[in-house]
Design a protein around this motif. Structure first.
Motif, PDB file in Angstrom:
ATOM      1  N   ALA A 195       0.769  -1.219  -0.133  1.00 60.93           N
ATOM      2  CA  ALA A 195       0.156   0.167   0.136  1.00 60.93           C
ATOM      3  C   ALA A 195       1.040   1.091   0.240  1.00 60.93           C
ATOM      4  CB  ALA A 195      -0.818  -0.015   1.377  1.00 60.93           C
ATOM      5  N   LEU A 196       1.901   1.346   0.875  1.00 60.68           N
ATOM      6  CA  LEU A 196       2.820   2.336   1.017  1.00 60.68           C
ATOM      7  C   LEU A 196       3.463   2.561  -0.238  1.00 60.68           C
ATOM      8  CD1 LEU A 196       4.156   2.340   4.413  1.00 60.68           C
ATOM      9  CD2 LEU A 196       2.467   4.077   3.795  1.00 60.68           C
ATOM     10  N   ALA A 197       3.834   1.862  -0.834  1.00 58.81           N
ATOM     11  CA  ALA A 197       4.662   1.782  -2.432  1.00 58.81           C
ATOM     12  C   ALA A 197       3.746   2.208  -3.444  1.00 58.81           C
ATOM     13  CB  ALA A 197       5.152   0.357  -2.833  1.00 58.81           C
ATOM     14  N   LEU A 198       2.347   1.820  -3.640  1.00 57.95           N
ATOM     15  CA  LEU A 198       1.293   2.415  -4.314  1.00 57.95           C
ATOM     16  C   LEU A 198       0.833   3.759  -4.059  1.00 57.95           C
ATOM     17  CD1 LEU A 198      -0.684  -1.073  -4.925  1.00 57.95           C
ATOM     18  CD2 LEU A 198       0.758   0.221  -6.580  1.00 57.95           C
TER      19      LEU A 198
ATOM     20  N   GLN B  40       7.466   7.316   4.728  1.00 61.63           N
ATOM     21  CA  GLN B  40       6.593   6.989   3.767  1.00 61.63           C
ATOM     22  C   GLN B  40       5.073   7.284   4.034  1.00 61.63           C
ATOM     23  OE1 GLN B  40       6.873   3.346   1.628  1.00 61.63           O
ATOM     24  NE2 GLN B  40       9.074   3.266   2.024  1.00 61.63           N
ATOM     25  N   ARG B  41       4.479   6.761   5.236  1.00 53.33           N
ATOM     26  CA  ARG B  41       3.384   6.976   5.765  1.00 53.33           C
ATOM     27  C   ARG B  41       3.137   8.363   5.962  1.00 53.33           C
ATOM     28  NH1 ARG B  41       1.556   7.619  10.865  1.00 53.33           N
ATOM     29  NH2 ARG B  41      -0.612   7.231  11.349  1.00 53.33           N
ATOM     30  N   GLN B  42       3.970   9.073   6.836  1.00 54.64           N
ATOM     31  CA  GLN B  42       3.684  10.720   6.827  1.00 54.64           C
ATOM     32  C   GLN B  42       3.560  11.320   5.674  1.00 54.64           C
ATOM     33  OE1 GLN B  42       3.440  10.802  10.198  1.00 54.64           O
ATOM     34  NE2 GLN B  42       2.469  12.849   9.689  1.00 54.64           N
ATOM     35  N   THR B  43       4.522  11.064   4.675  1.00 55.50           N
ATOM     36  CA  THR B  43       4.416  11.726   3.308  1.00 55.50           C
ATOM     37  C   THR B  43       2.865  11.623   2.946  1.00 55.50           C
ATOM     38  OG1 THR B  43       6.445  11.307   2.999  1.00 55.50           O
ATOM     39  CG2 THR B  43       5.084  12.103   1.191  1.00 55.50           C
ATOM     40  N   VAL B  44       2.189  10.540   2.852  1.00 59.00           N
ATOM     41  CA  VAL B  44       0.687  10.273   2.450  1.00 59.00           C
ATOM     42  C   VAL B  44      -0.077  11.147   3.445  1.00 59.00           C
ATOM     43  CG1 VAL B  44      -1.072   8.788   1.959  1.00 59.00           C
ATOM     44  CG2 VAL B  44       1.079   8.146   1.516  1.00 59.00           C
ATOM     45  N   ILE B  45       0.109  10.967   4.706  1.00 64.52           N
ATOM     46  CA  ILE B  45      -0.812  11.559   5.545  1.00 64.52           C
ATOM     47  C   ILE B  45      -0.886  13.291   5.523  1.00 64.52           C
ATOM     48  CG2 ILE B  45      -1.333  12.153   8.126  1.00 64.52           C
ATOM     49  CD1 ILE B  45      -0.551   9.084   8.697  1.00 64.52           C
ATOM     50  N   ASP B  46       0.365  13.746   5.630  1.00 63.59           N
ATOM     51  CA  ASP B  46       0.800  15.177   5.181  1.00 63.59           C
ATOM     52  C   ASP B  46      -0.175  15.597   3.948  1.00 63.59           C
ATOM     53  OD1 ASP B  46       2.109  15.272   7.672  1.00 63.59           O
ATOM     54  OD2 ASP B  46       4.080  15.293   6.692  1.00 63.59           O
TER      55      ASP B  46
ATOM     56  N   GLU C 247       4.034   6.120  -5.500  1.00 61.66           N
ATOM     57  CA  GLU C 247       3.952   6.043  -6.804  1.00 61.66           C
ATOM     58  C   GLU C 247       2.597   6.659  -7.607  1.00 61.66           C
ATOM     59  OE1 GLU C 247       4.341   1.848  -8.097  1.00 61.66           O
ATOM     60  OE2 GLU C 247       5.939   1.689  -6.488  1.00 61.66           O
ATOM     61  N   ARG C 248       1.437   6.295  -6.899  1.00 65.30           N
ATOM     62  CA  ARG C 248       0.277   6.856  -7.914  1.00 65.30           C
ATOM     63  C   ARG C 248      -0.581   7.791  -7.270  1.00 65.30           C
ATOM     64  NH1 ARG C 248      -1.988   1.836  -9.157  1.00 65.30           N
ATOM     65  NH2 ARG C 248      -3.759   3.552  -9.979  1.00 65.30           N
ATOM     66  N   GLY C 249      -0.311   8.065  -5.979  1.00 66.56           N
ATOM     67  CA  GLY C 249      -1.218   8.888  -5.308  1.00 66.56           C
ATOM     68  C   GLY C 249      -2.245   8.096  -4.316  1.00 66.56           C
ATOM     69  N   TYR C 250      -2.485   8.593  -3.282  1.00 70.11           N
ATOM     70  CA  TYR C 250      -3.246   7.875  -2.242  1.00 70.11           C
ATOM     71  C   TYR C 250      -4.607   7.732  -2.775  1.00 70.11           C
ATOM     72  CZ  TYR C 250      -6.329   7.310   1.848  1.00 70.11           C
ATOM     73  OH  TYR C 250      -7.422   6.568   2.845  1.00 70.11           O
ATOM     74  N   GLU C 251      -5.394   8.661  -3.283  1.00 70.54           N
ATOM     75  CA  GLU C 251      -6.429   8.603  -3.734  1.00 70.54           C
ATOM     76  C   GLU C 251      -6.837   7.847  -4.973  1.00 70.54           C
ATOM     77  OE1 GLU C 251      -4.044  11.070  -4.754  1.00 70.54           O
ATOM     78  OE2 GLU C 251      -5.252  11.939  -2.885  1.00 70.54           O
TER      79      GLU C 251
ATOM     80  N   ALA D  30     -10.238  -2.636   7.203  1.00 69.19           N
ATOM     81  CA  ALA D  30     -11.400  -2.194   7.089  1.00 69.19           C
ATOM     82  C   ALA D  30     -11.359  -1.557   5.481  1.00 69.19           C
ATOM     83  CB  ALA D  30     -11.917  -1.302   8.270  1.00 69.19           C
ATOM     84  N   ASP D  31     -10.451  -0.869   5.427  1.00 68.53           N
ATOM     85  CA  ASP D  31     -10.349   0.047   4.284  1.00 68.53           C
ATOM     86  C   ASP D  31      -8.826   0.413   3.962  1.00 68.53           C
ATOM     87  OD1 ASP D  31      -9.967   2.336   5.661  1.00 68.53           O
ATOM     88  OD2 ASP D  31     -12.137   2.394   5.768  1.00 68.53           O
ATOM     89  N   LYS D  32      -8.632   1.102   2.587  1.00 69.91           N
ATOM     90  CA  LYS D  32      -7.403   1.368   2.286  1.00 69.91           C
ATOM     91  C   LYS D  32      -6.789   2.489   3.601  1.00 69.91           C
ATOM     92  CE  LYS D  32      -8.279   4.953  -1.086  1.00 69.91           C
ATOM     93  NZ  LYS D  32      -7.787   5.641  -2.692  1.00 69.91           N
ATOM     94  N   ARG D  33      -7.594   3.196   3.945  1.00 70.64           N
ATOM     95  CA  ARG D  33      -7.154   4.291   4.983  1.00 70.64           C
ATOM     96  C   ARG D  33      -6.499   3.682   6.198  1.00 70.64           C
ATOM     97  NH1 ARG D  33     -11.125   8.429   8.344  1.00 70.64           N
ATOM     98  NH2 ARG D  33     -11.511   6.581   9.413  1.00 70.64           N
ATOM     99  N   GLU D  34      -7.305   2.485   6.590  1.00 72.88           N
ATOM    100  CA  GLU D  34      -6.996   1.962   7.801  1.00 72.88           C
ATOM    101  C   GLU D  34      -5.543   1.047   7.689  1.00 72.88           C
ATOM    102  OE1 GLU D  34      -8.111   2.199  10.898  1.00 72.88           O
ATOM    103  OE2 GLU D  34      -8.881   3.927   9.702  1.00 72.88           O
ATOM    104  N   VAL D  35      -4.837   0.975   6.462  1.00 72.77           N
ATOM    105  CA  VAL D  35      -3.693   0.535   6.269  1.00 72.77           C
ATOM    106  C   VAL D  35      -2.518   1.402   7.281  1.00 72.77           C
ATOM    107  CG1 VAL D  35      -1.713  -0.269   4.867  1.00 72.77           C
ATOM    108  CG2 VAL D  35      -4.247  -0.624   4.263  1.00 72.77           C
ATOM    109  N   LEU D  36      -2.923   2.804   6.896  1.00 75.08           N
ATOM    110  CA  LEU D  36      -2.080   3.859   7.539  1.00 75.08           C
ATOM    111  C   LEU D  36      -2.332   3.893   9.106  1.00 75.08           C
ATOM    112  CD1 LEU D  36      -2.943   6.434   4.795  1.00 75.08           C
ATOM    113  CD2 LEU D  36      -0.612   5.266   5.123  1.00 75.08           C
ATOM    114  N   PHE D  37      -3.569   3.257   9.673  1.00 70.39           N
ATOM    115  CA  PHE D  37      -3.498   3.441  11.022  1.00 70.39           C
ATOM    116  C   PHE D  37      -3.743   2.280  11.614  1.00 70.39           C
ATOM    117  CE2 PHE D  37      -5.116   7.320   8.822  1.00 70.39           C
ATOM    118  CZ  PHE D  37      -4.389   8.070   9.638  1.00 70.39           C
ATOM    119  N   GLY D  38      -3.440   1.201  11.154  1.00 71.29           N
ATOM    120  CA  GLY D  38      -3.474  -0.389  11.606  1.00 71.29           C
ATOM    121  C   GLY D  38      -2.566  -0.406  12.715  1.00 71.29           C
ATOM    122  N   GLY D  39      -1.473   0.356  13.104  1.00 73.29           N
ATOM    123  CA  GLY D  39      -0.884   0.129  14.203  1.00 73.29           C
ATOM    124  C   GLY D  39      -1.383   0.875  15.265  1.00 73.29           C
TER     125      GLY D  39
END
Lengths: 187, 187
Positions: free
Chosen positions: A16-19, A103-109, A22-26, A49-58
């Motif tokens: 997920a983080l790689a994609l 990587q995660r923070q870049t997406v979130i920001d 590369e392609r933009g979260y949305e 539950a969804d692609k957002r939760e990959v970022l918050f699964g921890g």
């Protein structure tokens, strides 16, 4: 279906983080994340539950970790020391994950709705820490102030930890706590 | 249409809070709020985007107030004192509104999505306060720590202010700040 997929959760997170990068979260779909990880969508939904939760699964594991550290500390530790020691100990988990955390923070920001989700996560952590202090008999307002001050320390330390190539989380948390002491003393 | 409606904003807020209490927030419509206030829906939408925003319509003014107080304080004030003095000064606005604030809080406490909105509001206030400190030349991490510690103080003071019939906001903010100093000193 019921197959055991070794480290499926970690593989999905990395894919997920790689994609997202590369392609933009949305633009990324759950089907694409599963394919990139070599897994099925069904397996994805067993873990997230969804692609957002990959970022918050921890978040749940982090909360459990912090609450456990507070509960297990020596009896005569002050409330703020309980919190700071627990936050410093997150290095045990975080320090190995610095690249992924960046990587995660870049997406979130880049996404206001993810930044909001992150703020709510931090507020939830503060509430859980305050609860763990209360369990140890700390008076309510002291518990809230220590927990929230601790989360402020963690936020400052975390930003530095992402930017820094050298210092580990424990050192950065301790440094930010010293700054908080100076700031709140009102010098 | 273009008619001038004296204190339409305040009337809409009062009507909304009364209806939320009587009938439950989720069951009340914008049309009902407007009718209760003796105004049109069009007037409602000139003041608020939706029924949720009636509860958060004061956020921008509060932020402006706090930032203005920080900007206007004497030059030799420490960062935490700048923040605490600004928060204590909110009593100028809040102390007259205690009953309304209680009604509002009852609605918010009963709805997780409103509690989340409130957390985001507080985080936004912290960011704005940190920005106001930076404007005065305060170093970034000190600005963030002072602002977030200040918001923690405000949250503790605000809960007491809602529950309390006597002490005003300034006194409660000062008291919570003293507790924060004791807590962060780690004694």
């Amino acid at each position: 279906m019921g197959r055991w997929e070794p480290n499926a959760r970690g593989r999905l997170e990395r894919a997920a983080l790689a994609l997202y990068r590369e392609r933009g979260y949305e633009r990324v779909t759950v089907a694409e994340i599963a394919r990139e990880a070599g897994l099925t969508e069904r397996t994805f939904f067993r873990h997230y539950a969804d692609k957002r939760e990959v970022l918050f699964g921890g978040s749940a594991a982090l909360q459990e970790f912090l609450v456990g550290k507070v509960a297990a500390a020596p009896a005569d530790t002050s409330p703020i020391e309980l919190v700071v020691a627990a936050l410093a100990a997150t290095g045990e988990v975080f320090d190995e994950r610095r690249d992924r955390a960046r990587q995660r923070q870049t997406v979130i920001d880049a996404h206001p709705e993810l930044r909001e989700r992150e703020l709510i996560k931090l507020a939830t952590l503060a509430t859980a820490l305050a609860g763990a202090l209360r369990e140890r008999g700390v008076e309510e307002s002291a518990a809230i102030l220590a927990a929230q001050a601790g989360i402020a320390v963690f936020q400052v330390a975390f930003v530095r930890w992402l930017a820094d190539g050298e210092r580990d989380m424990a050192e950065l948390v301790r440094g930010a706590y010293e700054e908080l002491r100076t700031v709140t003393a009102g010098g």
